[in-house]
Scaffold this active site. Structure first.
Site, PDB file in Angstrom:
ATOM      1  NE  ARG A  13      -8.509 -10.980  31.980  1.00 48.33           N
ATOM      2  CZ  ARG A  13      -7.529 -10.123  31.690  1.00 48.33           C
ATOM      3  NH1 ARG A  13      -6.460 -10.039  32.478  1.00 48.33           N
ATOM      4  NH2 ARG A  13      -7.606  -9.309  30.650  1.00 48.33           N
ATOM      5  CG  ASP A  14      -7.843  -6.355  33.219  1.00 49.99           C
ATOM      6  OD1 ASP A  14      -7.056  -6.284  34.172  1.00 49.99           O
ATOM      7  OD2 ASP A  14      -7.679  -5.727  32.170  1.00 49.99           O
ATOM      8  CG  HIS A 205      -8.174  -4.313  27.549  1.00 49.99           C
ATOM      9  ND1 HIS A 205      -9.005  -5.260  28.110  1.00 49.99           N
ATOM     10  CD2 HIS A 205      -7.383  -3.876  28.559  1.00 49.99           C
ATOM     11  CE1 HIS A 205      -8.719  -5.382  29.394  1.00 49.99           C
ATOM     12  NE2 HIS A 205      -7.736  -4.550  29.691  1.00 49.99           N
ATOM     13  CG  HIS A 207      -6.228  -0.457  32.021  1.00 53.26           C
ATOM     14  ND1 HIS A 207      -6.155  -1.089  33.233  1.00 53.26           N
ATOM     15  CD2 HIS A 207      -6.361  -1.457  31.102  1.00 53.26           C
ATOM     16  CE1 HIS A 207      -6.228  -2.404  33.068  1.00 53.26           C
ATOM     17  NE2 HIS A 207      -6.345  -2.641  31.765  1.00 53.26           N
ATOM     18  CB  CYS A 238      -1.479  -5.574  34.996  1.00 57.65           C
ATOM     19  SG  CYS A 238      -0.367  -6.906  34.477  1.00 57.65           S
ATOM     20  CG  ASN A 247     -10.006  -2.869  33.059  1.00 55.26           C
ATOM     21  OD1 ASN A 247      -9.582  -3.296  32.008  1.00 55.26           O
ATOM     22  ND2 ASN A 247      -9.759  -3.443  34.228  1.00 55.26           N
TER      23      ASN A 247
END
Length: 310
Positions: A13-14, A205, A207, A238, A247
């Site tokens: 996903r990310d 979460h 990065h 993003c 990430n």
């Protein structure tokens, strides 16, 4: 003190939402399967965002349907609005991640709404999740900094978190969207969240844009946070946050945690193998340090020894 640490894998996903190299649905499913074989139990597999906004995730339904051994995994997906919720409802996910930005500028760039409007959109999503027997989870983007506004006050993040918990979520993910978190700010925000919302489960979460993610993990652990999100090989970014990069790498995170004596239930060797495979899919070197260097304690044979043996 050692801890049992839970990691959620977000590479599909990310990790891929801003990826320019095309990745097929079959490759995404294979990615999830390879990481699962290393022992990963939690995955944020995709996002039910508009395919026009994020074309890389247009195959969300097919990816979820293709996840191998779903019964043994906890499957999450980002569900940003009512339309996304209607798509997700047919797929029997375990958790829906409902998000809003702590900063107004990022909220406008990310969802073309104010933070207040974004929060208002979440209530029907959370209500539908509960109706469907799905766990709703809150996620706050730009919890540590905004590409347009700079610093985001701790009080602002806590305010957004309170709104989410009032709507019915019991877990909050604090998103370091542009990798601007640093240890003392992590400590400050975690403590503020604990004071304001002592029953809420916190997830970090992180990065690694400025190479501070492992220091932030160490700080989080010192504050009792035992849940983190990472992406295989350190992929990510993003599309609505200029300058956002990958990430924290799952391989590097697991390596660090194991050296510190914490338990993850994950096989580092299999994660590294999966990371090398992922490089062949994306056709470039990826940021994870453990794809270039051996784990601490691994050795190599001296060249002179090899010559003598030959």
């Amino acid at each position: 003190m050692t801890m049992d640490i839970t990691i959620t894998e977000v590479a599909s996903r990310d990790g891929l939402q801003n990826e320019k190299h095309p990745v097929s649905t079959e490759q995404k499913i294979e990615l999830i399967g390879r990481i699962a074989r290393a022992g990963m139990k939690r995955f944020e597999v995709t996002s039910f965002v508009s395919p026009r906004a994020v074309p890389a995730l247009a195959d969300a339904e097919d990816v979820v349907k293709g996840v191998p051994d779903r019964e043994s995994l906890i499957i999450e997906a980002l569900v940003p609005n009512q339309r996304g919720a209607e798509r997700a409802a047919a797929l029997k996910l375990d958790e829906w991640v409902c998000f809003a930005s702590a900063s107004e500028s990022h909220s406008q760039a990310n969802s073309n709404t104010s933070t207040e409007e974004a929060l208002a959109r979440l209530q029907p999503v959370i209500d539908l999740a509960k109706q469907e027997g799905v766990v709703p989870v809150g996620a706050i983007a730009t919890s540590f900094g905004c590409p347009f506004e700079g610093d985001v006050p701790v009080a602002r993040v806590v305010e957004v978190a309170k709104r989410m918990t009032d709507m019915g979520v019991e877990t909050i993910k604090l998103g370091d969207t542009i990798g601007s978190a640093w240890p003392s700010r992590v400590r400050e925000l975690v403590r503020a969240m604990r004071e304001a919302l002592p029953e809420t489960v916190l997830v970090l979460h992180l990065h690694n844009t400025r190479d501070m993610s492992l220091a932030n993990v160490l700080t989080g652990i010192s504050e009792g946070v035992d849940r983190y999100e990472s992406a295989l090989a350190g992929v990510g970014g993003c599309p609505f946050a200029p300058g956002a990069t990958g990430n924290i790498s799952t391989e590097d995170l697991v390596h660090f945690l194991h050296l510190e004596g914490h338990k993850t239930g994950l096989d580092l060797g299999k994660l590294i193998e999966a990371g090398h495979w992922f490089e062949t899919v994306l056709e470039r070197k990826l940021p994870a340090h453990l794809l270039r260097a051996k784990p601490v304690g691994d050795t190599v044979e001296l060249a002179s020894t090899r010559r003598a043996a030959g």
